[in-house]
Design an enzyme around this catalytic site. Structure first.
Site, PDB file in Angstrom:
ATOM      1  N   ARG A   1      30.149  24.483  48.134  1.00 15.14           N
ATOM      2  CA  ARG A   1      28.877  24.988  48.646  1.00 15.14           C
ATOM      3  C   ARG A   1      27.750  24.614  47.684  1.00 15.14           C
ATOM      4  O   ARG A   1      27.567  25.220  46.642  1.00 15.14           O
ATOM      5  CB  ARG A   1      28.947  26.513  48.804  1.00 15.14           C
TER       6      ARG A   1
ATOM      7  N   ARG B   1      33.492  15.010  53.621  1.00 14.36           N
ATOM      8  CA  ARG B   1      33.115  15.886  52.504  1.00 14.36           C
ATOM      9  C   ARG B   1      34.304  16.587  51.848  1.00 14.36           C
ATOM     10  O   ARG B   1      34.120  17.278  50.844  1.00 14.36           O
ATOM     11  CB  ARG B   1      32.093  16.922  52.972  1.00 14.36           C
TER      12      ARG B   1
ATOM     13  N   HIS C   1      23.281  16.374  53.008  1.00 14.98           N
ATOM     14  CA  HIS C   1      22.966  17.797  53.189  1.00 14.98           C
ATOM     15  C   HIS C   1      22.434  18.398  51.870  1.00 14.98           C
ATOM     16  O   HIS C   1      23.104  19.178  51.214  1.00 14.98           O
ATOM     17  CB  HIS C   1      24.259  18.496  53.621  1.00 14.98           C
TER      18      HIS C   1
ATOM     19  N   ASP D   1      17.140  27.790  60.559  1.00 16.47           N
ATOM     20  CA  ASP D   1      18.039  26.677  60.856  1.00 16.47           C
ATOM     21  C   ASP D   1      17.342  25.839  61.924  1.00 16.47           C
ATOM     22  O   ASP D   1      17.416  26.153  63.118  1.00 16.47           O
ATOM     23  CB  ASP D   1      19.396  27.191  61.343  1.00 16.47           C
TER      24      ASP D   1
ATOM     25  N   GLU E   1      17.326  18.172  54.688  1.00 20.07           N
ATOM     26  CA  GLU E   1      18.395  17.197  54.905  1.00 20.07           C
ATOM     27  C   GLU E   1      17.943  15.982  55.706  1.00 20.07           C
ATOM     28  O   GLU E   1      17.314  16.124  56.754  1.00 20.07           O
ATOM     29  CB  GLU E   1      19.551  17.870  55.651  1.00 20.07           C
TER      30      GLU E   1
END
Length: 291
Positions: free
Chosen positions: A67, A93, A162, A205, A264
């Site tokens: 994270r 990832r 990201h 978001d 991002e």
């Protein structure tokens, strides 16, 4: 991997959980890259504060995403478009990348990592590919992700670099560069047009469409400005979980949302990429910190 090391500039070390990490340093900056995920975890200008945020509750274990930093979301962004059982943000990832090359010139130290299709990737995504990530640590952090179609049929993919940016207080920041852009609000729903700078006052978001310009995060609490430029992308994602959602995220301490924001460079929603056999596409983001 250690055959690529350059004394005083690039070193492979055992990171948290015993996973291999690459330390890059130059007269201008330093960076740390996890070879699992090809993920930049740390970048700081010489004498400066870290530009990237990593949770103090992050998990470092084989097959687990970390994270923070700059995860490589590929070959899809968010949930798989047709199969929610497949991994969130794709598989790149969480896989171990090959360290292909390292170099150093003046104030710049760079590394090139690679990932190719194999039996495990084809079980999730039935395409032949070569994925290459180049990380350049200098006055700016320059990350380029190149996808090559090595198969004999077209392929379509999405993804993102990201970037988790470290900020002093997310409630005080202002993000420039998106004024007038239309976005999909994944929290409140609907399509909207951005008016002025983006500010954060709760969970955010947003997927901004048709955006190619650089963003700049004005951070009065830290007295600095972080720029996020990009290429090969027409989508910008802004994310912060806010206090309530942050408490539901296992690998994020509940109060940490206030110290981060994601800006991002993405190929998401209608901005996916289709490559003919033999073709390539590069998604690139360049982070700069002033102050």
């Amino acid at each position: 991997m250690r055959r690529h090391e350059i004394p005083d500039r690039a070193q492979v070390v055992d990171g948290p959980g015993g996973l291999p990490h690459l330390l890059l340093s130059s007269p201008a900056a330093s960076a740390e890259v996890a070879l699992q995920g090809g993920q930049v975890l740390r970048y700081a200008r010489a004498g400066g504060c870290p530009a990237l945020w990593v949770s103090r509750a992050a998990v470092y274990a084989p097959g687990k995403a970390v994270r923070g930093g700059v995860p490589v979301c590929w070959p899809w962004f968010g949930p798989h478009p047709s199969d929610p059982a497949k991994p969130q943000h794709g598989f790149a990832r969480t896989m171990l990348w090959e360290l292909r090359a390292i170099g150093a010139e003046g104030d710049l130290t760079w590394a090139r990592l690679g990932l190719r299709d194999d039996e495990a990737t084809r079980a999730l995504w039935p395409h032949a590919f070569d994925l290459e990530l180049t990380v350049r640590a200098g006055e700016q952090l320059d990350i380029a992700l190149t996808t090559r179609n090595t198969g004999d049929a077209p392929l379509t993919y999405g993804g993102a670099l990201h970037s988790y940016l470290a900020v002093g207080d997310v409630a005080q920041i202002m993000i420039d560069g998106l004024d007038g852009a239309r976005y999909h609000d994944k929290v409140g729903g609907g399509e909207h047009a951005q008016a002025g700078p983006v500010t954060i006052s709760g969970e955010v978001d947003r997927v901004y469409h048709g955006t190619t310009a650089a963003c700049a995060v004005r951070d009065p609490a830290l007295g600095r400005r972080v720029t996020v430029a990009k290429a090969g992308s027409r989508t910008t994602v802004i994310w912060n979980p806010g206090p309530e959602k942050a408490r539901q995220i296992a690998d994020m301490a509940g109060d940490e949302y206030a110290g981060m924001v994601c800006v991002e460079a993405a190929n998401a929603a209608d901005d996916t990429v289709t490559l003919a056999p033999g073709a390539a596409h590069t998604l690139r983001t360049v982070l700069g910190a002033e102050g």
